[in-house]
Scaffold this motif. Sequence first.
Motif, PDB file in Angstrom:
ATOM      1  N   ALA A   1     -70.452  21.587  36.263  1.00  0.00           N
ATOM      2  CA  ALA A   1     -71.354  20.813  35.413  1.00  0.00           C
ATOM      3  C   ALA A   1     -71.029  19.321  35.484  1.00  0.00           C
ATOM      4  N   LYS A   2     -69.742  18.996  35.489  1.00  0.00           N
ATOM      5  CA  LYS A   2     -69.360  17.589  35.552  1.00  0.00           C
ATOM      6  C   LYS A   2     -69.684  16.987  36.914  1.00  0.00           C
TER       7      LYS A   2
ATOM      8  N   LYS B   1     -72.116  17.791  38.848  1.00  0.00           N
ATOM      9  CA  LYS B   1     -73.563  17.558  38.898  1.00  0.00           C
ATOM     10  C   LYS B   1     -73.926  16.200  38.298  1.00  0.00           C
ATOM     11  N   THR B   2     -73.280  15.842  37.201  1.00  0.00           N
ATOM     12  CA  THR B   2     -73.626  14.595  36.518  1.00  0.00           C
ATOM     13  C   THR B   2     -73.008  13.370  37.171  1.00  0.00           C
TER      14      THR B   2
ATOM     15  N   ARG C   1     -74.302  11.462  41.587  1.00  0.00           N
ATOM     16  CA  ARG C   1     -75.093  10.251  41.828  1.00  0.00           C
ATOM     17  C   ARG C   1     -74.212   9.015  41.721  1.00  0.00           C
TER      18      ARG C   1
ATOM     19  N   ASN D   1     -81.525  12.856  47.106  1.00  0.00           N
ATOM     20  CA  ASN D   1     -82.292  13.542  46.063  1.00  0.00           C
ATOM     21  C   ASN D   1     -82.345  15.041  46.326  1.00  0.00           C
TER      22      ASN D   1
ATOM     23  N   GLN E   1     -78.914  16.474  45.666  1.00  0.00           N
ATOM     24  CA  GLN E   1     -78.699  16.610  44.229  1.00  0.00           C
ATOM     25  C   GLN E   1     -79.415  17.847  43.704  1.00  0.00           C
ATOM     26  N   GLY E   2     -80.572  18.150  44.296  1.00  0.00           N
ATOM     27  CA  GLY E   2     -81.320  19.327  43.869  1.00  0.00           C
ATOM     28  C   GLY E   2     -80.575  20.623  44.124  1.00  0.00           C
TER      29      GLY E   2
ATOM     30  N   LEU F   1     -77.355  20.937  44.429  1.00  0.00           N
ATOM     31  CA  LEU F   1     -76.191  20.950  43.546  1.00  0.00           C
ATOM     32  C   LEU F   1     -76.601  21.330  42.131  1.00  0.00           C
ATOM     33  N   ASP F   2     -77.727  20.796  41.648  1.00  0.00           N
ATOM     34  CA  ASP F   2     -78.201  21.124  40.301  1.00  0.00           C
ATOM     35  C   ASP F   2     -78.524  22.606  40.170  1.00  0.00           C
ATOM     36  N   ALA F   3     -78.931  23.216  41.282  1.00  0.00           N
ATOM     37  CA  ALA F   3     -79.285  24.644  41.252  1.00  0.00           C
ATOM     38  C   ALA F   3     -78.065  25.557  41.288  1.00  0.00           C
TER      39      ALA F   3
ATOM     40  N   ARG G   1     -74.931  27.548  40.170  1.00  0.00           N
ATOM     41  CA  ARG G   1     -74.456  28.100  38.915  1.00  0.00           C
ATOM     42  C   ARG G   1     -73.106  28.773  39.131  1.00  0.00           C
TER      43      ARG G   1
END
Length: 502
Positions: free
Chosen positions: A303-304, A306-307, A310, A351, A354-355, A357-359, A361
Amino acid sequence: MTQAFVPRFRRPLVVLLCAQLLLTACGATEPPAVAGATRWPTPAPDSRLQVAQTVPNFEAPSATHCARPVQTYETPGMARVSEFRREPAGTDALKDYSLRRPVAPSVSAAKSMPAPAAEARADAAIAEVPPAPATPAAPAARISGGLQPPAQAPRPANEPVTAGMVDDNADFSEYLAFRGRTQVVHRERDISARYLLQVRDARGAVVPDAEVAVQAANGAAMWARTDAGGRAWLHPNAFDKAQSPVYEVTVRKNGRQSTAFLQRGQKNAIDVVLDGKGAVPARARLDLVFLIDATGSMDDEIAKLKTTLRTIADQVAKLPSRPDTCFGLVAYRDRTDEFLVRRHDFTNDLNAFQGVLDALRAAGGGDYPEAMNEALNETIHKMSWRGNGTTRLVVLLADAPPHLDYGGPHYDDDMVAALGKGIKVLSVGASGLDKQGEYIQRQIAQYTGGRFVFLTYREATNPASGPGTQTVHDVGNYSVQTLDKLIVRLVSEELGKLPAGG
């Protein structure tokens, strides 16, 4: 099957080594020069269909760019393999998780397909093969760290993650002491004998990413590539159990080649000069892979990341060298999970990266060790690493050691291969990493020329206590930064070693 490569030595090399020994005995330090005495050894090619690769492969990185959409390949876990086996014959064995989502052909068509599509099918073929029987493990193999991952209390989402770092090559004596006092099950490579290689051109400028071959008269050989500072650490005992007294060290780049000799026990560095002026790229190139344990206990760290990705990417882009950066992601779990390894090949589309990585879990796991061996193998051998002049880094983020009782690839073979391909590993120990995990992560980082990074807390034994300066790991003399700033700092230090103009 890949065959172990044994270099063939021509008569002039044997004569040279014997002459060097004679000259050394008489007090001479320079080897005689004989034109054409060196033959560059060529390792056997990689076998993509080999279920358990145990022979290191040193095939040079060769991709030319990463200007492509995200391409994703998955090695399924046993749960998904069971689903595949229930499907009718002729259907896809591999689900394509690419953002482009093309329809994947069947495994039987893999041989006629170009890479990387054929490589994806090869991965599927590997996944279809039942796992190799587990090799007998020492009793302690299942004891270290316990059978279940340590329970972790969640941290606030906006709380910074702090970390420290040690450079085991810079304080090598302390690293050897750490190895001596830490008794855990691991894959042994003898690094007690260590020598620094420095490569420069005729002007005295460092030569990064030069190919290196180290050969003994008995047939033992190793490969390396110099880092951004033109350096590489050589460990002859790790590949030559006979401990030959002299080694021929051959360096080449862009058609230029030069040779020096390493005499066992020498105190000075091995200096090699490549004739002529090396071509300096107009812009630094950086291939950066995040290799992440994606099991359930890693939820906070993922989670960290992901944030902060960028922020990391923006800060790297603003470095003085303004690197042309490719990003890659390799996630892994374990055999009983939905997937064993899921890798996203290099792209310069931040971008899109990042997508994916955001996916990601965090889930699964179960027992404490995870599939780090398999994930490291795919990272080193199956990512599209770019060729000459690239700085190649892996950020390995994990809170558990690899399974050492599986019959698959081994991390020590792949750290040796990483050195041959010029890939440095920055090992990041997450909360809950035990002594065995620390030992193995430090092994990988030290051998490849990387660093060991570890998360720190206000109370060393309590990750829920918040950011701080304390750690349970066996380290000393470290400073603390937030994890994102520390990663950017390490990347900056690597790129800062490049010669002017790079």
